[in-house]
Motif scaffolding. Structure first.
Motif, PDB file in Angstrom:
ATOM      1  N   ARG A  70      32.956  89.764  97.694  1.00  0.00           N
ATOM      2  CA  ARG A  70      34.262  90.439  97.600  1.00  0.00           C
ATOM      3  C   ARG A  70      34.313  91.704  98.460  1.00  0.00           C
ATOM      4  N   ASN A  71      34.039  91.526  99.753  1.00  0.00           N
ATOM      5  CA  ASN A  71      34.168  92.650 100.682  1.00  0.00           C
ATOM      6  C   ASN A  71      35.639  92.868 100.996  1.00  0.00           C
ATOM      7  N   PRO A  72      36.121  94.107 100.944  1.00  0.00           N
ATOM      8  CA  PRO A  72      37.534  94.366 101.199  1.00  0.00           C
ATOM      9  C   PRO A  72      37.922  94.060 102.646  1.00  0.00           C
ATOM     10  N   VAL A  73      39.131  93.544 102.823  1.00  0.00           N
ATOM     11  CA  VAL A  73      39.656  93.279 104.162  1.00  0.00           C
ATOM     12  C   VAL A  73      39.983  94.610 104.845  1.00  0.00           C
ATOM     13  N   ILE A  74      40.503  95.566 104.086  1.00  0.00           N
ATOM     14  CA  ILE A  74      40.800  96.894 104.625  1.00  0.00           C
ATOM     15  C   ILE A  74      39.496  97.692 104.640  1.00  0.00           C
ATOM     16  N   THR A  75      39.003  97.993 105.847  1.00  0.00           N
ATOM     17  CA  THR A  75      37.774  98.772 105.983  1.00  0.00           C
ATOM     18  C   THR A  75      38.053 100.258 105.836  1.00  0.00           C
ATOM     19  N   ALA A  76      39.126 100.727 106.489  1.00  0.00           N
ATOM     20  CA  ALA A  76      39.448 102.153 106.427  1.00  0.00           C
ATOM     21  C   ALA A  76      40.938 102.371 106.628  1.00  0.00           C
ATOM     22  N   LEU A  77      41.418 103.456 106.038  1.00  0.00           N
ATOM     23  CA  LEU A  77      42.804 103.907 106.186  1.00  0.00           C
ATOM     24  C   LEU A  77      42.743 105.382 106.570  1.00  0.00           C
ATOM     25  N   ARG A  78      43.447 105.774 107.617  1.00  0.00           N
ATOM     26  CA  ARG A  78      43.414 107.174 108.020  1.00  0.00           C
ATOM     27  C   ARG A  78      44.826 107.673 108.296  1.00  0.00           C
ATOM     28  N   LEU A  89      45.392 103.028  97.765  1.00  0.00           N
ATOM     29  CA  LEU A  89      44.846 101.794  98.329  1.00  0.00           C
ATOM     30  C   LEU A  89      43.342 101.933  98.584  1.00  0.00           C
ATOM     31  N   ARG A  90      42.927 103.059  99.147  1.00  0.00           N
ATOM     32  CA  ARG A  90      41.513 103.310  99.450  1.00  0.00           C
ATOM     33  C   ARG A  90      40.674 103.310  98.171  1.00  0.00           C
ATOM     34  N   ASN A  91      41.151 104.001  97.136  1.00  0.00           N
ATOM     35  CA  ASN A  91      40.410 104.076  95.876  1.00  0.00           C
ATOM     36  C   ASN A  91      40.316 102.720  95.183  1.00  0.00           C
ATOM     37  N   ALA A  92      41.421 101.966  95.181  1.00  0.00           N
ATOM     38  CA  ALA A  92      41.410 100.640  94.556  1.00  0.00           C
ATOM     39  C   ALA A  92      40.497  99.683  95.316  1.00  0.00           C
ATOM     40  N   ASN A  93      40.466  99.827  96.635  1.00  0.00           N
ATOM     41  CA  ASN A  93      39.589  99.007  97.470  1.00  0.00           C
ATOM     42  C   ASN A  93      38.124  99.277  97.162  1.00  0.00           C
ATOM     43  N   LEU A  94      37.761 100.562  97.057  1.00  0.00           N
ATOM     44  CA  LEU A  94      36.375 100.930  96.777  1.00  0.00           C
ATOM     45  C   LEU A  94      35.947 100.480  95.383  1.00  0.00           C
ATOM     46  N   ALA A  95      36.878 100.502  94.423  1.00  0.00           N
ATOM     47  CA  ALA A  95      36.580 100.063  93.061  1.00  0.00           C
ATOM     48  C   ALA A  95      36.738  98.553  92.897  1.00  0.00           C
TER      49      ALA A  95
END
Length: 132
Positions: free
Chosen positions: A70-78, A13-19
């Motif tokens: 297109r800023n992601p809604v998910i800022t961070a996942l930990r 999810l983090r990688n897809a969000n950044l890309a």
């Protein structure tokens, strides 16, 4: 074969969000399905669906973006509780993520739920991850 399916899901999810991808594919397990349901209920993703045969099912998760940039809604996942070090909290010690702006995903005896739901039900459990 992935040992930690939750970390694998969060990393994808983090990688897809950044890309800035629209869709991400995650191997489907009971736990990843429950986390996807929580992400959908909390408004972090648009939708998800399960595809594939009986033993090779995948979750297709549609990511959510806001604004014209297109800023992601998910800022961070930990990831908090890991296979090498499990982190538990009772009902009085449940964490608040960013003062209530984020969500802690808790695995309780009554299923996987958010920290606010666990607090309402008076439950503690294993703290799986933080999402904000």
């Amino acid at each position: 074969m992935v040992n930690d399916t939750i970390s694998d899901m969060l990393t994808r999810l983090r990688n897809a969000n950044l890309a800035k991808h629209q869709i991400v594919e995650v191997p489907s397990t009971k736990m990843t399905r429950n986390i996807a349901i929580i992400l959908l209920e909390e408004g972090f993703i648009q939708n998800f669906e399960e595809i594939g045969e009986a033993f090779n099912t995948q979750l297709l998760i549609s990511l959510k973006y806001k604004g014209k940039h297109r800023n992601p809604v998910i800022t961070a996942l930990r990831r908090i509780s890991k296979p090498g070090l499990r982190i538990y909290a009772n009902k009085k010690e449940l964490p608040r993520v960013l003062g209530g702006l984020g969500v802690a995903v808790i695995s309780t005896s009554q299923g996987v739920m958010t920290d606010t739901k666990a607090r309402q039900n008076g439950l503690g459990g294993e703290i799986l991850c933080y999402i904000w």
